[in-house]
Design a protein around this motif. Structure first.
Motif, PDB file in Angstrom:
ATOM      1  N   LYS A   9       0.873  -1.057  -0.029  1.00  0.00           N
ATOM      2  CA  LYS A   9       0.257  -0.022   0.095  1.00  0.00           C
ATOM      3  C   LYS A   9       0.839   1.236   0.047  1.00  0.00           C
ATOM      4  N   SER A  28      -2.630  13.141 -12.896  1.00  0.00           N
ATOM      5  CA  SER A  28      -3.826  13.377 -12.022  1.00  0.00           C
ATOM      6  C   SER A  28      -4.650  12.082 -11.918  1.00  0.00           C
ATOM      7  N   GLN A  29      -5.072  11.328 -13.089  1.00  0.00           N
ATOM      8  CA  GLN A  29      -6.038  10.240 -12.855  1.00  0.00           C
ATOM      9  C   GLN A  29      -5.270   8.969 -12.170  1.00  0.00           C
ATOM     10  N   SER A  31      -2.591   9.262  -9.936  1.00  0.00           N
ATOM     11  CA  SER A  31      -2.525   9.573  -8.749  1.00  0.00           C
ATOM     12  C   SER A  31      -3.777   9.511  -7.835  1.00  0.00           C
ATOM     13  N   ASN A  32      -4.870   9.868  -8.500  1.00  0.00           N
ATOM     14  CA  ASN A  32      -6.066   9.978  -7.720  1.00  0.00           C
ATOM     15  C   ASN A  32      -6.370   8.605  -7.372  1.00  0.00           C
ATOM     16  N   ARG A  33      -6.669   7.663  -8.323  1.00  0.00           N
ATOM     17  CA  ARG A  33      -6.697   6.002  -8.343  1.00  0.00           C
ATOM     18  C   ARG A  33      -6.287   5.495  -7.418  1.00  0.00           C
ATOM     19  N   SER A  35      -4.406   6.947  -4.756  1.00  0.00           N
ATOM     20  CA  SER A  35      -4.865   7.546  -3.490  1.00  0.00           C
ATOM     21  C   SER A  35      -6.271   7.108  -2.829  1.00  0.00           C
ATOM     22  N   GLU A  36      -7.234   7.034  -3.710  1.00  0.00           N
ATOM     23  CA  GLU A  36      -8.412   6.472  -3.560  1.00  0.00           C
ATOM     24  C   GLU A  36      -8.589   4.938  -2.966  1.00  0.00           C
ATOM     25  N   SER A  37      -7.643   4.206  -3.556  1.00  0.00           N
ATOM     26  CA  SER A  37      -7.634   2.831  -3.308  1.00  0.00           C
ATOM     27  C   SER A  37      -6.790   2.720  -2.022  1.00  0.00           C
ATOM     28  N   GLY A  38      -6.337   3.620  -1.288  1.00  0.00           N
ATOM     29  CA  GLY A  38      -5.476   3.707   0.117  1.00  0.00           C
ATOM     30  C   GLY A  38      -4.238   3.286  -0.277  1.00  0.00           C
ATOM     31  N   GLU A  40      -0.438   4.821  -0.527  1.00  0.00           N
ATOM     32  CA  GLU A  40       0.259   5.901  -0.255  1.00  0.00           C
ATOM     33  C   GLU A  40       1.338   6.218  -1.433  1.00  0.00           C
TER      34      GLU A  40
END
Length: 75
Positions: A9, A28-29, A31-33, A35-38, A40
């Protein structure tokens, strides 16, 4: 693939080659996905600096990026 196989993770991504800041939507896409998946994220961007403006610096802060500016052929 990354989300399914990142068992610790935590991931390090080095964005480089060509000019990675020409594709901020992709950075962005991803990095966001992650991060949203937990997951780091620690990452760096290597750039020639041409696309660094106020908006791009804001993106770098949101992405929590460190960056290197290449001065090859700068003069």
């Amino acid at each position: 693939f990354l989300i399914e196989h990142c068992t610790e993770k935590k991931i390090y991504i080095a964005w480089f080659g060509g000019e990675p800041l020409m594709a901020p939507d992709i950075i962005s896409q991803i990095s966001n996905r992650l991060s949203e998946s937990g997951i780091e994220i620690e990452s760096t961007v290597t750039t020639n600096g041409i696309l660094l403006d106020e908006n791009m610096v804001k993106n770098l802060k949101v992405w929590n990026e460190q960056y290197d500016i290449s001065l090859v052929n700068a003069g």
